[in-house]
Design a protein around this motif. Structure first.
Motif: not given
Length: 359
Positions: A180-186, A230-236, A216-226, A197-201
């Motif tokens: 997973v991208p950074l932060g999603n492991d948590a 918001r944007r506390h975990a990376l997207w890829a 892992f490649r850059r993509t244009h998005h965002w993240s949130a679970r609640g 879980v393995e995470s990467g940038d």
């Protein structure tokens, strides 16, 4: 077009907004729920962001404007029946088979490995078991028909891409590598501390075997679970480099300036397949900073240079205003406008399979 009544629409759209991360953030300044790391060109010390972007964060006022002012096309009560796939346990080295499960979920069988992308088998893409976007089509592979899974790639934390219940079932059954991208492991360990879980940038890479590497490649998005993360975990996005060429998987993205696709095309010039989202784009004023429309997906296909493409993120969970069959119809129109053959970019139904042949 048929309107959804405001009372029902308030619930449906509000939950869809939560799923796709568009409700306002209430986190206190300087805190991150999942990740602590150095400042970078896409992390400010608290939140991740899309570099060089002027994205407009949508808040509650925008959500209310959407749900009260737009007109959604009704989905049919019964959708086309599909035949589930029964994948082989393994493919011989040099062969590649991609099965569409639904929404953004795929099984990639390549070089003897079985890899799941954004696996979701739950009945709802929602934090609630009794409400939120419901599944309209059965998974293209029954969970019990899955072969042994070696690796799972999760693109970001939204509920229609990160299904913690499914990840737990896969972990208990097969102990796959979960990447997973950074932060999603948590987030995943918070649901089940036993899961590894393995995470990467962006631009990191993970080797799955001597011949297969995940980038892992850059993509244009965002993240949130609640409402507070918001944007506390990376997207890829991911590129699976394997014998015969790469497979480019984009779970969710806006088109932005197109540079994410140009970068992938330059870094991975032998892409044989791009898995690109084509749904979740209406109303455009609301969705343009997080989801491509089919015309943009066609341009993304051209820019990344893949030999062929498959469109996903449509027809399973209703998250936005377009009708059930609008994404494939708009895709066909965009291909015709671009002078590209229909067969080069297909919008598949769950259970469909792409065979890529020997390397």
């Amino acid at each position: 077009m048929v309107s959804v009544r405001p009372s029902r629409r308030a619930l449906v759209t509000g939950l869809a907004a939560l799923v796709t991360g568009v409700l306002p953030n209430r986190a206190s300044a300087g805190t991150n729920a999942y990740y602590q790391g150095p400042v970078s060109d896409h992390f400010d010390g608290t939140r991740f962001f899309n570099p060089g972007s002027q994205d407009e964060d949508r808040g509650l006022v925008d959500v209310l404007r959407w749900q009260l002012g737009s007109r959604a096309t009704a989905w049919p009560g019964a959708l086309p029946a599909t035949v589930p796939d029964l994948p082989p346990a393994r493919l011989e080295k040099g062969r590649c088979r991609v099965s569409f499960i639904g929404h953004a979920s795929f099984l990639v069988q390549v070089d003897g490995l079985n890899i799941l992308l954004d696996p979701v088998w739950s009945e709802r893409a929602s934090p609630l078991a009794f409400a939120g976007p419901a599944r309209h089509t059965a998974p293209g592979i029954a969970f019990d028909s899955l072969p042994p899974i070696d690796a799972v790639l999760v693109s970001h934390s939204h509920y229609d891409h990160m299904d913690l219940r499914t990840l737990g079932r896969l972990w208990r059954r097969d102990r796959p590598r979960i990447i997973v991208p950074l932060g999603n492991d948590a987030i995943i360990r918070g649901a089940d501390p036993t899961i590894v879980v393995e995470s990467g940038d962006w631009n990191d890479r993970v080797r799955l075997n001597p011949r297969v590497v995940v980038h892992f490649r850059r993509t244009h998005h965002w993240s949130a679970r609640g409402l507070t993360d918001r944007r506390h975990a990376l997207w890829a996005s991911f590129v699976i480099e394997a014998p015969g060429g790469g497979i480019y998987f984009v779970g969710d993205t806006a088109f932005g300036d197109g540079n994410t696709f140009r970068e992938v095309g330059r870094a991975h010039p032998r892409l044989r397949l791009a898995l690109l989202p084509i749904g979740g784009y209406a109303p455009r004023w609301f969705m343009k900073d997080q989801h491509m429309n089919p015309a943009e997906a066609v341009e993304a296909f051209r820019l990344c240079g893949a030999q062929q493409a498959v469109g996903h993120h449509w027809g399973t969970f209703r998250l936005t205003d377009e009708g059930y069959d609008e994404p494939p119809r708009d895709l066909a129109a965009a291909l015709a406008q671009a002078g590209m053959p229909d067969q080069s970019f297909a919008a598949l139904l769950p259970g469909s399979v792409v065979q890529l042949g020997a390397s």
